[in-house]
Each structure stands twice: as structure tokens, then as C-alpha cells.
Design an enzyme around this catalytic site. Structure first.
Site, PDB file in Angstrom:
ATOM      1  N   ARG A 195       0.852  -1.187   0.000  1.00 40.32           N
ATOM      2  CA  ARG A 195       0.000   0.000   0.000  1.00 40.32           C
ATOM      3  C   ARG A 195       0.885   1.233   0.000  1.00 40.32           C
ATOM      4  O   ARG A 195       1.969   1.223   0.569  1.00 40.32           O
ATOM      5  CB  ARG A 195      -0.884   0.056   1.246  1.00 40.32           C
ATOM      6  CG  ARG A 195      -1.744  -1.151   1.532  1.00 40.32           C
ATOM      7  CD  ARG A 195      -2.513  -0.902   2.820  1.00 40.32           C
ATOM      8  NE  ARG A 195      -3.307  -2.042   3.238  1.00 40.32           N
ATOM      9  CZ  ARG A 195      -3.299  -2.552   4.463  1.00 40.32           C
ATOM     10  NH1 ARG A 195      -2.488  -2.031   5.385  1.00 40.32           N
ATOM     11  NH2 ARG A 195      -4.057  -3.577   4.776  1.00 40.32           N
ATOM     12  N   CYS A 196       0.408   2.310  -0.571  1.00 39.25           N
ATOM     13  CA  CYS A 196       1.165   3.562  -0.457  1.00 39.25           C
ATOM     14  C   CYS A 196       1.202   4.033   0.986  1.00 39.25           C
ATOM     15  O   CYS A 196       2.115   4.765   1.386  1.00 39.25           O
ATOM     16  CB  CYS A 196       0.562   4.633  -1.366  1.00 39.25           C
ATOM     17  SG  CYS A 196      -1.185   4.960  -1.068  1.00 39.25           S
TER      18      CYS A 196
END
Length: 525
Positions: A293-294
Site C-alpha cells: 500500500r502507499c
């Protein structure tokens, strides 16, 4: 999961102006299930740069009529899209799990994010408020209106293959824009599925166009479309390096893109933190979606007085975390794609001699010859990696400043809050952050000083809600925000109107009435 994933194969392609492009001028690509790579999810007929330009042209042709559609009616279309997604929630979630390997419970949450976004923006179709502003002159009225930007080109990553696109598509449509969307080439079936749901929600042909292609092709097509004046706004979710190139490209056309980029998200554990809660947050932040995930946790920054106790609990939690088949109850499943697996294995070279590694019974790729204790399923059929905790990270280490997109979390120690904040900011990213503390002063000081666009107190670095602004600063973005009312500023432009009915020319700043005053007056004593 409620039922077994069907091993069916589909053929997908670009959709331009409401018609499927069956020619595939960009060649063919195969999308496979990362949890079982022999399972082919889709054969993709790729477009080329001319496909991208054609999609932008179709969007341009449809834009005026869509903008002329009353905003409440556009909101009605969003309402219908939300209902369609809700009615297809399980099917779309199963496809998320199958095509990118996200655990099914997380896939359900991702699809729910689309529904929540639609529910929020339905009402914006009846708002999109402007303002009336008092004039400095008589017989004159001032107004502001939100106007659509025009054609928006959206390029998204595949780690959130349907939720993040909805953050762009839904508000852009409510504002009266038309769209060209390029999904990740490794999630093409999801790109087609989401586009079909939008199109069946009542959108006219050409309002939403899908281009199946790789990144370089999209960049070439976007460059041509910008040169031809076909695109008015660019939205991008992906790496900081590509974001820089897109920012430069848009800047040449005097456009400001909406950039949501990478992160090296810190989680600070203060001396007074609830350690069990901090461990739970770190486990989900660092290893949910296999760290892809960012907003995934990059580095835990722990007060030196609780470092050893935190590490003892964190290591135990990670070692006991179930990893494997995403259709089962696991913390995380496979890497999304072979490219992410290879890149992650390369990042393991950043581990140095002064680091200590914990978290699993091996490192690198999980196989029968390099097993993970308690693995769920057959590791040899998918793209699985061991979870890794790297303790002893220093500020000068590459591991401190490099976004490592995968199941690896660094750990550092700090002496006081000032040092913790410096370490949390020092890498230049500014997306998400968290602090675990029971001291309000520490929480507020952290919030004031942290460079991240998002701050959690006693919660994970991941977990956006549909009505809160999402986005980062520094290497994590250009200050643009998605979600909630704040994203409307990305997809609308303010128009100022002055309406003078005095019957004569009134000049601002010149023909303004004066108010006489005696400024020499003073009270006695």
C-alpha cells in the site's frame, strides 16, 4: 469466502466511446492469479498511443453534453453506479482477490470504499455550492460558480485496483467532466469490470473511456493528447519517479496534475503507549496487503525505554501471523505481480550487517525449500514472500529513506519526541503517519510538526475513509487531495461573475463610496 473462485478466463480490451476495441494494436498480455500463477484470469488486447488519443477525443466530444446535464442528474447516475457496485459486491471482491491476491476480507472492504464514495458524492450533485459575495458598489452582485475542468485522464496503480480509481472517477463525473482511465496493466479484468459497472449506471457513450495499455504507452498517448489540447486534467496514483515525469509533462501545458505518490510512512511508539495496541497497528500497517500500500508502514520509531518490550511483542505477532492463500483467513497473501516480487527481493540487499532481522522462519520468497512456519496453502504455486522486521535501522541507511513496497518494516529508536519527529520527516516522504501515545501534548506536538498529509493517533497508518482528504506532501505528492469535498477542487474550476445593473460603468477600487470619519478624536483622560 462464500464460494470458490471460478477458474474462468476472459478476454478484455479498451472501451472507447462505448465500443470495445477488439483490434488490440498494442499486442496481447496475460493476467494471472498471483496466488496461483497457473490460473489465467484474462487475456488482454492492449491499446497503443493512438488508442489513448482516440479515447481522449471521444471524451472531448461527450464533455459538453455531460456538463450540460444538471448536476443533480449526474448525481443520480452516481447513485445508480453505487447501487450496481453494491449488488455486485461479492463478485467484484472475488475478482479483486483472484487478480491481485488481496485477502477476501480486504477485497470486500475495498469494494465497500466505492460504495461509500458513491454514497457521499450523490448529494454533491445537489450541492456543488458557489457563493454570493457582497460588492463594494451599489446595484452590483458578485457570484462564484464551480465549473467542470473538461476531460480528465486518470492513471492508477493496481494495489487498490477499484477503490482508488473511484476516488477520481466519481467526483470528476459529478463535477461534469468526462474521463479516460488507464488501470494497471496487471489488473485489466478489474479495469473492465469497474468500467462496465459505471457504464451500466446510466453514463452516455464517451463519458467514461477505458484504455488497456502499459505505462510507457499511456505516457506517449497522454503527451500526444496534451499537445492536441484534448486533456485538461491528469490524475495519477503510483510511484514518485513516474509522478515527477507526469508533473513535468503537465507543467509544460500549464496544468497541475493530481498526484498521489509513494510513502515511507512512520509509526511512532511513545514511552507511554499501549504496546499491545501499537503492535496490532504496526502489524496491520506493515503487513496488510503484503505491505503493498502507499500507506504501508515503513519504519516503526520506538522510544528507547520500551524498544525491547515492543520488539518482543511485535516479533511474536508477526511470527504468528497467518500468511498464504488469500481466500482463507490470512493477514496477507501474495505479491501482486511478478514485477513486485522481483523488486522486493532486490530491496533485501539494503539489509546491512548492523541490522537484526526477525519475523519469519526464512527470508525472501516463500517456497517448500524456504518455508514459512504455519503457511496457509501451497507456497510453490504463488508469489509469496516472508514478512521481515529489520531492527537497528539508522538515518544514513538506504532502508530508512527508500520506499520498500512489500512485507518489510524497519525499526529505529529515539530518546525524545523532537528526535522522533525528525526521524519521521527526514526521508522526504509525507503521505501517512501515526503516533501511539496517551499524552495529548505529544499527540498535538506530533500533529503540528509532522510533514505527512495524514496523521493517526493510536491507529494504523492505513485506513482512509471516503469523506476525509487523502494525499501527501514532498515526495508523496504535490499537495493535491482526494476524497471528501476537498477533491472537488481537483475537478472543478472557480468562475467569478460580477453583474452590474446600475446602468453606468462602475470601476472597482476607483468609484467606491467613502465613509467620512474624524480619526483625530480622542477620549478625555
Amino acid at each position: 469466502m462464500s464460494e470458490t473462485l471460478a477458474p474462468s478466463r476472459r478476454t478484455v480490451a479498451s472501451i472507447v466511446g462505448g465500443r470495445t476495441d477488439a483490434d488490440g494494436p498494442g499486442g496481447r498480455l496475460t493476467s494471472t492469479n498471483p496466488a496461483q500463477t497457473s490460473d489465467v484470469v484474462a487475456e488482454v488486447l492492449l491499446g497503443d498511443a493512438s488508442t489513448f488519443v482516440a479515447a481522449c477525443r471521444a471524451a472531448r466530444e461527450a464533455q459538453a453534453a455531460w456538463a450540460a446535464t444538471p448536476a443533480p442528474v449526474r448525481g443520480r447516475a452516481i447513485q445508480q453506479i453505487g447501487r450496481l457496485v453494491e449488488d455486485n459486491k461479492e463478485a467484484l471482491s472475488r475478482l479483486v482477490t483472484r487478480e491481485i491476491g488481496k485477502p477476501y476480507s480486504e477485497s470486500l472492504g475495498e469494494v465497500q470504499e466505492i460504495i461509500d464514495t458513491c454514497n457521499f458524492f450523490v448529494s454533491e450533485g445537489r450541492r456543488l455550492y458557489g457563493q454570493t459575495v457582497p460588492s463594494e458598489m451599489p446595484d452590483k452582485q458578485l457570484f462564484t460558480f464551480r465549473m467542470p475542468v473538461g476531460v480528465a485522464a486518470i492513471v492508477t496503480a493496481g494495489n487498490f485496483p477499484v477503490a482508488v480509481p473511484s476516488w477520481y472517477l466519481v467526483p470528476a463525473l459529478v463535477c461534469g467532466n468526462t474521463l479516460v482511465w488507464k488501470p494497471a496493466e496487471y489488473a485489466p479484468a478489474l479495469g473492465e469490470a469497474l468500467t462496465e459497472l459505471f457504464l451500466h449506471g446510466g453514463l452516455p457513450e464517451g463519458v467514461v473511456n477505458l484504455v488497456q495499455c502499459d505505462g510507457p504507452t499511456a505516457f506517449e498517448g497522454l503527451s500526444q493528447a496534451l499537445d492536441e489540447g484534448l486533456v485538461d486534467k491528469v490524475g495519477f496514483t503510483g510511484s514518485s519517479d513516474v509522478g515527477r515525469r507526469l508533473g513535468e509533462l503537465c507543467g509544460r501545458h500549464l496544468q497541475s496534475p493530481c498526484l498521489e505518490l509513494g510513502g515511507k510512512n512512520p509509526l511512532v511508539v511513545a514511552a507511554d503507549a499501549n504496546l499491545d495496541l501499537a503492535v496490532e497497528g504496526a502489524l496491520f500497517s506493515g503487513f496488510g496487503t503484503a505491505g503493498q500500500r502507499c500507506t504501508s508502514l515503513g519504519t516503526v520509531i520506538v522510544h528507547e525505554s520500551v524498544h525491547d518490550e515492543f520488539m518482543s511483542r511485535f516479533v511474536r505477532a508477526v511470527e504468528e501471523a497467518p500468511v498464504g492463500d488469500p481466500t482463507q483467513d490470512v493477514v496477507y497473501g501474495p505479491m501482486i505481480n511478478e514485477r513486485f516480487l522481483d523488486r522486493f527481493l532486490g530491496w533485501l540487499d539494503l539489509i546491512r550487517g548492523h541490522h537484526t532481522v526477525h519475523g519469519s522462519s526464512g527470508s525472501g520468497r516463500i517456497t517448500t525449500n524456504n518455508p514459512r512456519k504455519g503457511f496457509v496453502g501451497d507456497p510453490d504455486i504463488g508469489l509469496y514472500c516472508h514478512p521481515m522486521i529489520v531492527d537497528g535501522v539508522r538515518r544514513e541507511d538506504e532502508l530508512y529513506s527508500t520506499e520498500t513496497f512489500g512485507p518489510i518494516v524497519g525499526v529505529m529508536s529515539f530518546r525524545d519526541l523532537e528526535e522522533a519527529i525528525e526521524l519521521a520527516n527526514g526521508h522526504g516522504y509525507g503521505l501517512s503517519s501515526a503516533i501511539y501515545t496517551n499524552d495529548p501534548k505529544s499527540a498535538f506536538r506530533f500533529r503540528e510538526r509532522i510533514s505527512a498529509g495524514m496523521v493517526s493517533v493510536n491507529n494504523s497508518t492505513s485506513g482512509a475513509e471516503a469523506h476525509l482528504p487523502f494525499g501527501g506532501n514532498g515526495k508523496s505528492g504535490n499537495g493535491a487531495r482526494q476524497s471528501g469535498i476537498w477533491v472537488l477542487d481537483q475537478f472543478s474550476r472557480w468562475q467569478a461573475v460580477n453583474w452590474d445593473y446600475a446602468g453606468k460603468l462602475q470601476k472597482a477600487q476607483m468609484d467606491v463610496a467613502d465613509v467620512a470619519a474624524d480619526l483625530s478624536f480622542r477620549l478625555e483622560g
